[in-house]
Design an enzyme around this catalytic site. Sequence first.
Site, PDB file in Angstrom:
ATOM      1  N   GLN A 296      73.796  64.269  54.828  1.00 36.03           N
ATOM      2  CA  GLN A 296      74.936  63.410  55.142  1.00 36.03           C
ATOM      3  C   GLN A 296      74.445  62.206  55.959  1.00 36.03           C
ATOM      4  O   GLN A 296      73.968  62.373  57.076  1.00 36.03           O
ATOM      5  CB  GLN A 296      75.959  64.209  55.952  1.00 36.03           C
ATOM      6  CG  GLN A 296      77.202  63.421  56.304  1.00 36.03           C
ATOM      7  CD  GLN A 296      78.184  64.277  57.103  1.00 36.03           C
ATOM      8  OE1 GLN A 296      78.575  65.349  56.668  1.00 36.03           O
ATOM      9  NE2 GLN A 296      78.550  63.814  58.273  1.00 36.03           N
ATOM     10  N   GLY A 297      74.557  61.019  55.388  1.00 34.16           N
ATOM     11  CA  GLY A 297      74.093  59.795  56.057  1.00 34.16           C
ATOM     12  C   GLY A 297      75.272  58.993  56.573  1.00 34.16           C
ATOM     13  O   GLY A 297      75.615  57.951  56.002  1.00 34.16           O
TER      14      GLY A 297
ATOM     15  N   SER B 263      76.114  58.849  60.492  1.00 36.60           N
ATOM     16  CA  SER B 263      75.879  58.319  61.844  1.00 36.60           C
ATOM     17  C   SER B 263      74.816  57.231  61.855  1.00 36.60           C
ATOM     18  O   SER B 263      73.875  57.244  61.052  1.00 36.60           O
ATOM     19  CB  SER B 263      75.420  59.444  62.769  1.00 36.60           C
ATOM     20  OG  SER B 263      76.356  60.476  62.775  1.00 36.60           O
TER      21      SER B 263
ATOM     22  N   SER C 193      70.733  65.522  59.218  1.00 36.78           N
ATOM     23  CA  SER C 193      70.151  66.871  59.165  1.00 36.78           C
ATOM     24  C   SER C 193      69.558  67.160  57.792  1.00 36.78           C
ATOM     25  O   SER C 193      70.229  66.988  56.780  1.00 36.78           O
ATOM     26  CB  SER C 193      71.223  67.926  59.459  1.00 36.78           C
ATOM     27  OG  SER C 193      71.847  67.669  60.674  1.00 36.78           O
TER      28      SER C 193
ATOM     29  N   GLU D 190      84.064  71.338  56.971  1.00 36.97           N
ATOM     30  CA  GLU D 190      83.621  72.385  57.889  1.00 36.97           C
ATOM     31  C   GLU D 190      84.774  73.258  58.362  1.00 36.97           C
ATOM     32  O   GLU D 190      84.601  74.116  59.223  1.00 36.97           O
ATOM     33  CB  GLU D 190      82.876  71.772  59.067  1.00 36.97           C
ATOM     34  CG  GLU D 190      81.476  71.411  58.652  1.00 36.97           C
ATOM     35  CD  GLU D 190      80.633  70.856  59.762  1.00 36.97           C
ATOM     36  OE1 GLU D 190      81.045  70.955  60.908  1.00 36.97           O
ATOM     37  OE2 GLU D 190      79.563  70.332  59.448  1.00 36.97           O
TER      38      GLU D 190
ATOM     39  N   GLU E 223      84.519  66.369  73.443  1.00 34.72           N
ATOM     40  CA  GLU E 223      85.494  65.430  74.037  1.00 34.72           C
ATOM     41  C   GLU E 223      86.437  64.907  72.945  1.00 34.72           C
ATOM     42  O   GLU E 223      87.657  64.813  73.144  1.00 34.72           O
ATOM     43  CB  GLU E 223      84.766  64.239  74.692  1.00 34.72           C
ATOM     44  CG  GLU E 223      84.016  64.584  75.969  1.00 34.72           C
ATOM     45  CD  GLU E 223      82.703  65.326  75.726  1.00 34.72           C
ATOM     46  OE1 GLU E 223      82.154  65.239  74.603  1.00 34.72           O
ATOM     47  OE2 GLU E 223      82.239  66.025  76.648  1.00 34.72           O
TER      48      GLU E 223
HETATM   49  C1  LIG Z   1      72.589  68.828  65.523  1.00 39.57           C
HETATM   50  C2  LIG Z   1      73.193  67.560  65.017  1.00 39.57           C
HETATM   51  C3  LIG Z   1      73.250  67.359  63.668  1.00 39.57           C
HETATM   52  C4  LIG Z   1      73.803  66.182  63.175  1.00 39.57           C
HETATM   53  N1  LIG Z   1      73.798  65.991  61.829  1.00 39.57           N
HETATM   54  C5  LIG Z   1      74.259  64.835  61.331  1.00 39.57           C
HETATM   55  C6  LIG Z   1      74.171  64.588  59.932  1.00 39.57           C
HETATM   56  O1  LIG Z   1      73.656  65.400  59.163  1.00 39.57           O
HETATM   57  N2  LIG Z   1      74.611  63.409  59.465  1.00 39.57           N
HETATM   58  C7  LIG Z   1      75.175  62.470  60.295  1.00 39.57           C
HETATM   59  O2  LIG Z   1      75.602  61.436  59.799  1.00 39.57           O
HETATM   60  N3  LIG Z   1      75.244  62.666  61.638  1.00 39.57           N
HETATM   61  C8  LIG Z   1      74.807  63.829  62.168  1.00 39.57           C
HETATM   62  N4  LIG Z   1      74.849  64.051  63.518  1.00 39.57           N
HETATM   63  C9  LIG Z   1      75.355  62.994  64.387  1.00 39.57           C
HETATM   64  C10 LIG Z   1      76.678  63.333  65.051  1.00 39.57           C
HETATM   65  O3  LIG Z   1      77.739  63.238  64.132  1.00 39.57           O
HETATM   66  C11 LIG Z   1      76.846  62.384  66.252  1.00 39.57           C
HETATM   67  O4  LIG Z   1      75.814  62.691  67.173  1.00 39.57           O
HETATM   68  C12 LIG Z   1      78.198  62.545  66.908  1.00 39.57           C
HETATM   69  O5  LIG Z   1      79.220  62.039  66.099  1.00 39.57           O
HETATM   70  C13 LIG Z   1      78.244  61.843  68.287  1.00 39.57           C
HETATM   71  O6  LIG Z   1      77.851  60.523  68.168  1.00 39.57           O
HETATM   72  P1  LIG Z   1      76.740  59.891  69.145  1.00 39.57           P
HETATM   73  O7  LIG Z   1      75.532  60.797  69.130  1.00 39.57           O
HETATM   74  O8  LIG Z   1      76.523  58.487  68.711  1.00 39.57           O
HETATM   75  O9  LIG Z   1      77.349  59.951  70.601  1.00 39.57           O
HETATM   76  P2  LIG Z   1      78.456  58.954  71.178  1.00 39.57           P
HETATM   77  O10 LIG Z   1      79.531  58.757  70.203  1.00 39.57           O
HETATM   78  O11 LIG Z   1      77.747  57.748  71.702  1.00 39.57           O
HETATM   79  O12 LIG Z   1      79.013  59.804  72.382  1.00 39.57           O
HETATM   80  C14 LIG Z   1      78.303  59.921  73.629  1.00 39.57           C
HETATM   81  C15 LIG Z   1      79.204  60.688  74.592  1.00 39.57           C
HETATM   82  O13 LIG Z   1      80.428  59.946  74.818  1.00 39.57           O
HETATM   83  C16 LIG Z   1      81.561  60.743  74.500  1.00 39.57           C
HETATM   84  N5  LIG Z   1      82.593  59.924  73.865  1.00 39.57           N
HETATM   85  C17 LIG Z   1      82.426  59.000  72.884  1.00 39.57           C
HETATM   86  N6  LIG Z   1      83.608  58.477  72.536  1.00 39.57           N
HETATM   87  C18 LIG Z   1      84.552  59.076  73.295  1.00 39.57           C
HETATM   88  C19 LIG Z   1      85.975  58.970  73.380  1.00 39.57           C
HETATM   89  N7  LIG Z   1      86.663  58.146  72.602  1.00 39.57           N
HETATM   90  N8  LIG Z   1      86.608  59.769  74.274  1.00 39.57           N
HETATM   91  C20 LIG Z   1      85.923  60.633  75.072  1.00 39.57           C
HETATM   92  N9  LIG Z   1      84.581  60.776  75.027  1.00 39.57           N
HETATM   93  C21 LIG Z   1      83.897  60.007  74.153  1.00 39.57           C
HETATM   94  C22 LIG Z   1      81.040  61.783  73.517  1.00 39.57           C
HETATM   95  O14 LIG Z   1      81.854  62.935  73.529  1.00 39.57           O
HETATM   96  C23 LIG Z   1      79.637  62.041  74.038  1.00 39.57           C
HETATM   97  O15 LIG Z   1      79.679  62.979  75.100  1.00 39.57           O
HETATM   98  C24 LIG Z   1      74.307  65.209  64.054  1.00 39.57           C
HETATM   99  C25 LIG Z   1      74.245  65.417  65.430  1.00 39.57           C
HETATM  100  C26 LIG Z   1      73.680  66.578  65.925  1.00 39.57           C
HETATM  101  C27 LIG Z   1      73.608  66.773  67.408  1.00 39.57           C
END
Ligand SMILES: Cc1cc2nc3c(=O)[nH]c(=O)nc-3n(C[C@H](O)[C@H](O)[C@H](O)COP(=O)(O)OP(=O)(O)OC[C@H]3O[C@@H](n4cnc5c(N)ncnc54)[C@H](O)[C@@H]3O)c2cc1C
Length: 403
Positions: free
Chosen positions: A129-130, A132, A164, A247, A383
Amino acid sequence: MTGARRTAQDVGEFRAEVREWCREHIPAGWREAQTGVGEEEFVAFQKAWFQELRRAGFAVPHWPAEWGGGMPVAEQIVLYQELAAHDAPRLVLAFVAIHHAAATLLAAGTDEQRRRHLPAILDGEIWVQGFSEPGAGSDLAALSTTARRQGDGYVVNGQKVWASGAAHADWCLLLARTDPDAPKRRGISYFLLDMGTPGIDVRPVRQATGESHFCEIFLDDVVIPRTGLVGRENEGWRVAQETLGAERGMTMLELAERLGNAGFRWLVETCARSGLSGAPPLEDPLVADRLAGFETELTALRALCRDLVERHDAGTSGPADASVVKLFYSELLQRMTAFGAEIAGPAAHAELRKPLSSGWESGAWALDFIGSWEWTIPGGTSEIQRTIIGERGLGLPRESRSG
Ligand SMILES: Cc1cc2nc3c(=O)[nH]c(=O)nc-3n(C[C@H](O)[C@H](O)[C@H](O)COP(=O)(O)OP(=O)(O)OC[C@H]3O[C@@H](n4cnc5c(N)ncnc54)[C@H](O)[C@@H]3O)c2cc1C
Protein backbone atom coordinates in the site's frame (compact mmCIF):
# COMPACT_ATOMS: atom_id res chain seq x y z
CA MET A 1 -13.25 -27.48 0.29
CA THR A 2 -13.61 -24.22 -1.65
CA GLY A 3 -16.72 -22.35 -2.75
CA ALA A 4 -20.09 -22.43 -0.96
CA ARG A 5 -19.79 -23.89 2.52
CA ARG A 6 -22.17 -25.66 4.80
CA THR A 7 -24.79 -23.92 6.90
CA ALA A 8 -24.36 -22.63 10.45
CA GLN A 9 -25.82 -25.75 12.12
CA ASP A 10 -22.79 -27.67 10.89
CA VAL A 11 -20.40 -25.35 12.67
CA GLY A 12 -19.49 -27.94 15.33
CA GLU A 13 -18.61 -30.42 12.64
CA PHE A 14 -16.67 -27.74 10.78
CA ARG A 15 -14.64 -27.02 13.94
CA ALA A 16 -13.66 -30.68 14.19
CA GLU A 17 -12.67 -30.65 10.52
CA VAL A 18 -10.50 -27.54 10.96
CA ARG A 19 -8.88 -28.98 14.08
CA GLU A 20 -7.90 -32.11 12.25
CA TRP A 21 -6.58 -30.06 9.34
CA CYS A 22 -4.52 -27.92 11.74
CA ARG A 23 -3.00 -31.00 13.39
CA GLU A 24 -2.04 -32.42 10.01
CA HIS A 25 -0.87 -29.30 8.16
CA ILE A 26 0.66 -26.76 10.54
CA PRO A 27 4.41 -27.31 10.17
CA ALA A 28 5.74 -28.75 13.44
CA GLY A 29 8.39 -26.57 15.08
CA TRP A 30 7.92 -23.71 12.60
CA ARG A 31 8.63 -21.06 15.25
CA GLU A 32 12.11 -22.44 16.00
CA ALA A 33 12.83 -23.16 12.33
CA GLN A 34 11.80 -19.64 11.25
CA THR A 35 13.61 -17.70 13.98
CA GLY A 36 16.39 -15.59 12.55
CA VAL A 37 16.01 -16.76 8.93
CA GLY A 38 16.87 -14.40 6.06
CA GLU A 39 14.32 -12.56 3.92
CA GLU A 40 14.40 -15.15 1.11
CA GLU A 41 13.57 -18.03 3.41
CA PHE A 42 10.86 -15.99 5.11
CA VAL A 43 9.24 -15.18 1.74
CA ALA A 44 9.43 -18.84 0.60
CA PHE A 45 7.87 -20.02 3.88
CA GLN A 46 5.08 -17.45 3.69
CA LYS A 47 4.25 -18.34 0.09
CA ALA A 48 4.22 -22.08 0.82
CA TRP A 49 1.95 -21.57 3.86
CA PHE A 50 -0.42 -19.43 1.81
CA GLN A 51 -0.73 -22.19 -0.80
CA GLU A 52 -1.34 -24.76 1.95
CA LEU A 53 -4.23 -22.67 3.25
CA ARG A 54 -5.50 -22.08 -0.27
CA ARG A 55 -5.67 -25.81 -1.02
CA ALA A 56 -7.92 -26.21 2.03
CA GLY A 57 -10.12 -23.24 1.08
CA PHE A 58 -8.82 -21.30 4.11
CA ALA A 59 -6.71 -18.57 2.46
CA VAL A 60 -9.44 -16.09 1.45
CA PRO A 61 -12.63 -17.24 3.22
CA HIS A 62 -13.86 -13.62 3.34
CA TRP A 63 -13.83 -13.18 -0.47
CA PRO A 64 -17.03 -13.76 -2.48
CA ALA A 65 -17.67 -17.37 -3.48
CA GLU A 66 -17.14 -16.67 -7.19
CA TRP A 67 -13.52 -15.70 -6.46
CA GLY A 68 -12.75 -18.64 -4.15
CA GLY A 69 -14.18 -17.52 -0.80
CA GLY A 70 -17.80 -17.52 0.36
CA MET A 71 -17.35 -19.06 3.80
CA PRO A 72 -20.24 -18.21 6.15
CA VAL A 73 -19.27 -15.76 8.88
CA ALA A 74 -19.94 -18.31 11.66
CA GLU A 75 -17.41 -20.67 10.04
CA GLN A 76 -14.87 -17.90 9.47
CA ILE A 77 -14.97 -17.19 13.20
CA VAL A 78 -14.33 -20.88 13.92
CA LEU A 79 -11.50 -20.98 11.37
CA TYR A 80 -9.65 -18.03 12.96
CA GLN A 81 -10.22 -19.41 16.46
CA GLU A 82 -8.73 -22.77 15.51
CA LEU A 83 -5.78 -21.35 13.53
CA ALA A 84 -4.96 -19.21 16.57
CA ALA A 85 -5.47 -22.03 19.08
CA HIS A 86 -3.16 -24.30 17.04
CA ASP A 87 -0.57 -21.52 16.71
CA ALA A 88 -0.55 -21.49 12.90
CA PRO A 89 1.93 -19.17 11.15
CA ARG A 90 0.49 -15.76 10.21
CA LEU A 91 -0.07 -14.55 6.66
CA VAL A 92 2.24 -11.55 6.96
CA LEU A 93 3.32 -11.19 3.33
CA ALA A 94 -0.09 -11.72 1.69
CA PHE A 95 -1.93 -9.46 4.17
CA VAL A 96 -2.27 -6.36 1.96
CA ALA A 97 -3.08 -8.46 -1.11
CA ILE A 98 -5.88 -10.54 0.41
CA HIS A 99 -7.40 -7.70 2.44
CA HIS A 100 -6.62 -4.20 1.11
CA ALA A 101 -6.08 -4.95 -2.59
CA ALA A 102 -8.95 -7.43 -2.81
CA ALA A 103 -11.42 -5.14 -0.97
CA THR A 104 -10.49 -2.26 -3.27
CA LEU A 105 -10.76 -4.30 -6.47
CA LEU A 106 -14.05 -5.85 -5.41
CA ALA A 107 -15.58 -2.49 -4.46
CA ALA A 108 -14.17 -0.17 -7.10
CA GLY A 109 -12.14 -2.12 -9.70
CA THR A 110 -13.24 -2.93 -13.23
CA ASP A 111 -14.10 -6.49 -14.23
CA GLU A 112 -10.86 -6.60 -16.15
CA GLN A 113 -8.86 -5.46 -13.09
CA ARG A 114 -10.57 -8.07 -10.92
CA ARG A 115 -9.98 -10.86 -13.45
CA ARG A 116 -6.37 -9.84 -13.85
CA HIS A 117 -5.50 -9.62 -10.17
CA LEU A 118 -7.74 -11.72 -7.90
CA PRO A 119 -6.65 -15.09 -9.37
CA ALA A 120 -3.05 -13.82 -9.42
CA ILE A 121 -3.30 -12.98 -5.69
CA LEU A 122 -4.38 -16.57 -5.09
CA ASP A 123 -1.33 -17.67 -7.04
CA GLY A 124 0.89 -15.60 -4.75
CA GLU A 125 0.97 -12.02 -6.15
CA ILE A 126 2.22 -9.70 -3.36
CA TRP A 127 0.87 -6.17 -2.87
CA VAL A 128 1.96 -3.08 -1.02
CA GLN A 129 0.00 0.00 0.00
CA GLY A 130 1.66 3.23 -1.20
CA PHE A 131 -0.38 5.91 0.55
CA SER A 132 1.80 7.63 3.21
CA GLU A 133 4.41 10.22 2.35
CA PRO A 134 6.95 12.16 4.41
CA GLY A 135 4.44 15.04 4.63
CA ALA A 136 1.22 13.04 4.57
CA GLY A 137 0.36 10.47 7.26
CA SER A 138 -2.57 11.29 9.53
CA ASP A 139 -3.35 14.07 7.09
CA LEU A 140 -3.25 11.70 4.11
CA ALA A 141 -5.08 14.15 1.83
CA ALA A 142 -1.99 16.39 1.96
CA LEU A 143 -0.08 13.94 -0.27
CA SER A 144 2.07 15.52 -2.94
CA THR A 145 3.09 12.68 -5.29
CA THR A 146 1.83 13.75 -8.71
CA ALA A 147 0.37 11.81 -11.65
CA ARG A 148 0.35 13.87 -14.84
CA ARG A 149 -1.77 12.77 -17.82
CA GLN A 150 0.40 11.90 -20.81
CA GLY A 151 -0.94 10.12 -23.89
CA ASP A 152 -2.88 7.06 -22.82
CA GLY A 153 -1.49 7.04 -19.31
CA TYR A 154 0.03 8.95 -16.41
CA VAL A 155 3.54 9.93 -15.41
CA VAL A 156 4.11 9.68 -11.66
CA ASN A 157 6.72 11.52 -9.57
CA GLY A 158 7.13 11.61 -5.80
CA GLN A 159 8.00 9.63 -2.70
CA LYS A 160 6.11 7.18 -0.53
CA VAL A 161 7.20 6.01 2.91
CA TRP A 162 6.42 3.28 5.49
CA ALA A 163 5.25 0.98 2.68
CA SER A 164 5.05 -2.42 4.44
CA GLY A 165 6.47 -5.30 2.42
CA ALA A 166 7.39 -3.11 -0.59
CA ALA A 167 10.70 -4.94 -1.09
CA HIS A 168 8.79 -8.11 -2.05
CA ALA A 169 5.77 -6.54 -3.73
CA ASP A 170 4.68 -7.20 -7.30
CA TRP A 171 2.00 -4.46 -7.30
CA CYS A 172 1.24 -1.29 -5.39
CA LEU A 173 -1.99 0.47 -4.41
CA LEU A 174 -0.96 4.03 -5.16
CA LEU A 175 -2.51 7.40 -4.39
CA ALA A 176 -1.30 10.39 -6.41
CA ARG A 177 -2.47 13.93 -7.05
CA THR A 178 -3.91 14.42 -10.54
CA ASP A 179 -5.36 17.91 -9.99
CA PRO A 180 -3.06 20.18 -7.97
CA ASP A 181 -5.61 23.03 -8.08
CA ALA A 182 -8.60 21.14 -6.65
CA PRO A 183 -9.38 21.08 -2.89
CA LYS A 184 -7.00 18.48 -1.50
CA ARG A 185 -9.39 15.50 -1.19
CA ARG A 186 -10.83 16.09 -4.66
CA GLY A 187 -7.64 16.14 -6.72
CA ILE A 188 -6.40 12.63 -5.84
CA SER A 189 -6.57 9.52 -8.08
CA TYR A 190 -6.11 5.86 -7.23
CA PHE A 191 -3.79 3.62 -9.29
CA LEU A 192 -2.61 0.03 -9.55
CA LEU A 193 1.14 0.24 -10.11
CA ASP A 194 3.25 -2.65 -11.42
CA MET A 195 6.34 -2.58 -9.18
CA GLY A 196 8.47 -3.78 -12.11
CA THR A 197 7.91 -0.49 -13.98
CA PRO A 198 11.10 1.51 -14.73
CA GLY A 199 11.70 4.53 -12.46
CA ILE A 200 10.79 2.84 -9.15
CA ASP A 201 13.42 2.70 -6.41
CA VAL A 202 12.52 0.76 -3.24
CA ARG A 203 14.70 1.38 -0.18
CA PRO A 204 14.07 -0.69 2.96
CA VAL A 205 13.93 1.21 6.28
CA ARG A 206 15.83 -0.44 9.15
CA GLN A 207 13.58 -0.72 12.20
CA ALA A 208 14.38 -0.72 15.92
CA THR A 209 13.81 -4.52 15.95
CA GLY A 210 16.51 -5.02 13.30
CA GLU A 211 13.92 -5.98 10.66
CA SER A 212 13.35 -4.00 7.47
CA HIS A 213 9.70 -4.70 6.92
CA PHE A 214 8.76 -1.34 5.53
CA CYS A 215 10.32 0.80 2.85
CA GLU A 216 10.56 4.12 1.10
CA ILE A 217 9.43 4.10 -2.54
CA PHE A 218 10.88 6.73 -4.88
CA LEU A 219 8.96 7.33 -8.11
CA ASP A 220 10.79 9.04 -10.94
CA ASP A 221 8.82 9.52 -14.18
CA VAL A 222 7.01 6.22 -13.65
CA VAL A 223 4.47 5.50 -16.38
CA ILE A 224 1.11 3.94 -15.43
CA PRO A 225 -1.24 3.01 -18.29
CA ARG A 226 -4.78 4.35 -18.10
CA THR A 227 -5.99 0.80 -17.37
CA GLY A 228 -4.26 1.17 -13.99
CA LEU A 229 -6.70 3.85 -12.82
CA VAL A 230 -9.22 2.60 -10.21
CA GLY A 231 -12.50 4.52 -10.26
CA ARG A 232 -12.55 7.90 -11.93
CA GLU A 233 -9.75 10.42 -12.19
CA ASN A 234 -9.75 12.76 -9.15
CA GLU A 235 -12.10 10.46 -7.24
CA GLY A 236 -9.38 8.37 -5.60
CA TRP A 237 -10.14 9.59 -2.09
CA ARG A 238 -13.44 7.72 -2.11
CA VAL A 239 -11.75 4.55 -3.40
CA ALA A 240 -9.08 4.88 -0.70
CA GLN A 241 -11.79 4.60 1.94
CA GLU A 242 -12.51 1.06 0.64
CA THR A 243 -8.85 0.17 1.15
CA LEU A 244 -8.71 1.69 4.62
CA GLY A 245 -11.96 -0.06 5.59
CA ALA A 246 -10.44 -3.46 4.76
CA GLU A 247 -8.99 -3.85 8.24
CA ARG A 248 -12.41 -3.98 9.77
CA GLY A 249 -14.20 -7.14 10.77
CA MET A 250 -12.43 -10.40 10.23
CA THR A 251 -8.88 -9.11 10.43
CA MET A 252 -9.56 -7.74 13.92
CA LEU A 253 -11.24 -10.98 14.91
CA GLU A 254 -8.16 -12.96 13.92
CA LEU A 255 -5.86 -10.55 15.75
CA ALA A 256 -7.95 -10.80 18.92
CA GLU A 257 -7.86 -14.61 18.78
CA ARG A 258 -4.10 -14.57 18.27
CA LEU A 259 -3.59 -12.25 21.24
CA GLY A 260 -5.91 -14.34 23.42
CA ASN A 261 -4.14 -17.59 22.48
CA ALA A 262 -0.40 -17.37 21.74
CA GLY A 263 -0.05 -13.90 23.31
CA PHE A 264 -1.66 -14.74 26.63
CA ARG A 265 -0.13 -18.23 26.72
CA TRP A 266 3.43 -16.85 26.34
CA LEU A 267 2.67 -14.33 29.06
CA VAL A 268 1.48 -16.97 31.54
CA GLU A 269 4.44 -19.22 30.66
CA THR A 270 6.88 -16.34 31.20
CA CYS A 271 5.30 -15.64 34.60
CA ALA A 272 5.47 -19.34 35.55
CA ARG A 273 9.21 -19.57 34.92
CA SER A 274 11.66 -18.95 37.76
CA GLY A 275 12.30 -15.25 38.17
CA LEU A 276 15.37 -13.27 39.22
CA SER A 277 14.74 -14.05 42.90
CA GLY A 278 14.20 -17.76 42.16
CA ALA A 279 10.43 -17.97 42.73
CA PRO A 280 8.18 -17.81 39.65
CA PRO A 281 6.58 -14.34 39.32
CA LEU A 282 3.20 -16.10 39.11
CA GLU A 283 3.41 -16.73 42.87
CA ASP A 284 3.26 -12.98 43.45
CA PRO A 285 -0.41 -12.00 43.93
CA LEU A 286 0.21 -8.70 42.11
CA VAL A 287 1.37 -10.60 39.03
CA ALA A 288 -1.57 -13.01 39.21
CA ASP A 289 -3.85 -9.98 39.50
CA ARG A 290 -2.37 -8.41 36.35
CA LEU A 291 -2.84 -11.68 34.43
CA ALA A 292 -6.45 -11.93 35.59
CA GLY A 293 -6.93 -8.33 34.43
CA PHE A 294 -5.53 -9.16 30.98
CA GLU A 295 -7.77 -12.20 30.70
CA THR A 296 -10.78 -10.02 31.46
CA GLU A 297 -9.71 -7.47 28.87
CA LEU A 298 -9.20 -10.25 26.29
CA THR A 299 -12.72 -11.48 26.96
CA ALA A 300 -13.96 -7.94 26.37
CA LEU A 301 -11.90 -7.67 23.17
CA ARG A 302 -13.33 -10.92 21.80
CA ALA A 303 -16.86 -9.71 22.59
CA LEU A 304 -16.18 -6.38 20.87
CA CYS A 305 -14.80 -8.15 17.78
CA ARG A 306 -17.70 -10.55 17.55
CA ASP A 307 -20.13 -7.67 17.88
CA LEU A 308 -18.25 -5.73 15.19
CA VAL A 309 -18.37 -8.67 12.77
CA GLU A 310 -22.04 -9.44 13.43
CA ARG A 311 -23.07 -5.79 13.05
CA HIS A 312 -20.95 -5.46 9.92
CA ASP A 313 -22.61 -8.56 8.51
CA ALA A 314 -26.10 -7.32 9.41
CA GLY A 315 -25.38 -3.88 7.92
CA THR A 316 -25.94 -2.13 11.27
CA SER A 317 -22.36 -0.96 12.02
CA GLY A 318 -21.90 2.40 13.67
CA PRO A 319 -19.38 4.89 12.18
CA ALA A 320 -16.91 4.47 15.06
CA ASP A 321 -17.26 0.70 15.77
CA ALA A 322 -14.06 -0.26 13.97
CA SER A 323 -12.13 2.56 15.70
CA VAL A 324 -13.22 1.32 19.14
CA VAL A 325 -11.94 -2.20 18.36
CA LYS A 326 -8.69 -1.05 16.76
CA LEU A 327 -7.93 1.30 19.65
CA PHE A 328 -8.71 -1.29 22.33
CA TYR A 329 -6.79 -4.09 20.56
CA SER A 330 -3.67 -2.05 19.84
CA GLU A 331 -3.40 -0.59 23.33
CA LEU A 332 -4.06 -3.98 25.00
CA LEU A 333 -1.34 -5.54 22.82
CA GLN A 334 0.98 -2.79 24.01
CA ARG A 335 0.11 -3.28 27.69
CA MET A 336 0.54 -7.06 27.48
CA THR A 337 3.89 -6.94 25.67
CA ALA A 338 5.14 -4.24 28.08
CA PHE A 339 4.23 -6.49 31.02
CA GLY A 340 5.95 -9.45 29.32
CA ALA A 341 9.15 -7.40 28.90
CA GLU A 342 8.92 -6.26 32.55
CA ILE A 343 8.52 -9.83 33.87
CA ALA A 344 11.16 -11.36 31.60
CA GLY A 345 13.61 -8.70 32.83
CA PRO A 346 17.06 -8.08 31.36
CA ALA A 347 17.01 -11.49 29.58
CA ALA A 348 14.32 -10.16 27.24
CA HIS A 349 16.75 -7.56 25.93
CA ALA A 350 19.25 -10.21 24.90
CA GLU A 351 16.72 -11.90 22.59
CA LEU A 352 17.40 -10.25 19.28
CA ARG A 353 15.60 -12.63 16.94
CA LYS A 354 12.05 -13.80 16.53
CA PRO A 355 10.16 -15.78 13.89
CA LEU A 356 8.93 -13.19 11.38
CA SER A 357 5.87 -15.31 10.62
CA SER A 358 4.68 -15.07 14.23
CA GLY A 359 3.34 -11.55 13.87
CA TRP A 360 3.12 -9.60 17.12
CA GLU A 361 3.33 -12.37 19.71
CA SER A 362 6.55 -14.33 19.70
CA GLY A 363 7.50 -14.46 23.39
CA ALA A 364 10.67 -12.43 22.62
CA TRP A 365 9.22 -9.69 24.81
CA ALA A 366 11.45 -6.73 24.14
CA LEU A 367 11.01 -7.22 20.38
CA ASP A 368 7.28 -7.83 20.82
CA PHE A 369 6.94 -4.63 22.83
CA ILE A 370 8.75 -2.54 20.23
CA GLY A 371 6.70 -4.25 17.50
CA SER A 372 3.44 -3.55 19.34
CA TRP A 373 3.80 0.12 18.43
CA GLU A 374 3.13 -0.96 14.85
CA TRP A 375 -0.53 -1.14 15.76
CA THR A 376 -1.06 2.20 17.45
CA ILE A 377 0.24 4.09 14.38
CA PRO A 378 -0.84 2.68 10.98
CA GLY A 379 -4.42 2.73 9.69
CA GLY A 380 -4.97 5.89 11.80
CA THR A 381 -3.04 6.56 15.03
CA SER A 382 -4.67 6.16 18.46
CA GLU A 383 -5.18 9.95 18.62
CA ILE A 384 -6.99 9.88 15.27
CA GLN A 385 -9.12 6.91 16.43
CA ARG A 386 -10.08 8.85 19.58
CA THR A 387 -11.11 11.79 17.42
CA ILE A 388 -13.28 9.50 15.26
CA ILE A 389 -14.89 7.94 18.35
CA GLY A 390 -15.52 11.38 19.85
CA GLU A 391 -16.89 13.00 16.75
CA ARG A 392 -18.64 10.21 14.85
CA GLY A 393 -19.43 7.82 17.70
CA LEU A 394 -20.31 10.20 20.53
CA GLY A 395 -21.37 13.21 18.46
CA LEU A 396 -18.91 15.62 20.11
CA PRO A 397 -18.12 18.90 18.28
CA ARG A 398 -15.77 18.45 15.31
CA GLU A 399 -12.20 19.73 15.41
CA SER A 400 -11.47 22.31 12.70
CA ARG A 401 -9.93 20.89 9.52
CA SER A 402 -8.91 22.21 6.14
CA GLY A 403 -9.44 20.57 2.72
C1 LIG B 1 4.14 -0.47 11.19
C2 LIG B 1 3.64 0.54 10.21
C3 LIG B 1 3.26 0.11 8.97
C4 LIG B 1 2.80 1.03 8.04
N1 LIG B 1 2.47 0.57 6.80
C5 LIG B 1 2.09 1.45 5.86
C6 LIG B 1 1.83 0.99 4.54
O1 LIG B 1 1.97 -0.19 4.22
N2 LIG B 1 1.49 1.89 3.60
C7 LIG B 1 1.34 3.22 3.91
O2 LIG B 1 0.97 3.99 3.03
N3 LIG B 1 1.61 3.69 5.16
C8 LIG B 1 1.97 2.83 6.14
N4 LIG B 1 2.26 3.28 7.40
C9 LIG B 1 2.20 4.71 7.67
C10 LIG B 1 1.07 5.10 8.61
O3 LIG B 1 -0.17 5.06 7.94
C11 LIG B 1 1.40 6.50 9.16
O4 LIG B 1 2.57 6.37 9.94
C12 LIG B 1 0.27 7.05 10.00
O5 LIG B 1 -0.83 7.39 9.22
C13 LIG B 1 0.72 8.28 10.82
O6 LIG B 1 1.28 9.23 9.98
P1 LIG B 1 2.71 9.90 10.32
O7 LIG B 1 3.70 8.79 10.58
O8 LIG B 1 3.03 10.82 9.20
O9 LIG B 1 2.52 10.69 11.67
P2 LIG B 1 1.80 12.10 11.82
O10 LIG B 1 0.55 12.13 11.06
O11 LIG B 1 2.82 13.16 11.54
O12 LIG B 1 1.46 12.10 13.36
C14 LIG B 1 2.45 12.37 14.36
C15 LIG B 1 1.73 12.42 15.71
O13 LIG B 1 0.76 13.49 15.70
C16 LIG B 1 -0.54 13.00 16.02
N5 LIG B 1 -1.55 13.69 15.22
C17 LIG B 1 -1.50 13.97 13.89
N6 LIG B 1 -2.63 14.58 13.51
C18 LIG B 1 -3.42 14.69 14.60
C19 LIG B 1 -4.72 15.23 14.83
N7 LIG B 1 -5.45 15.76 13.86
N8 LIG B 1 -5.22 15.14 16.10
C20 LIG B 1 -4.50 14.58 17.11
N9 LIG B 1 -3.26 14.06 16.94
C21 LIG B 1 -2.72 14.12 15.70
C22 LIG B 1 -0.49 11.52 15.64
O14 LIG B 1 -1.45 10.79 16.36
C23 LIG B 1 0.94 11.15 16.00
O15 LIG B 1 1.03 10.86 17.38
C24 LIG B 1 2.72 2.39 8.36
C25 LIG B 1 3.12 2.83 9.62
C26 LIG B 1 3.60 1.92 10.55
C27 LIG B 1 4.04 2.42 11.89
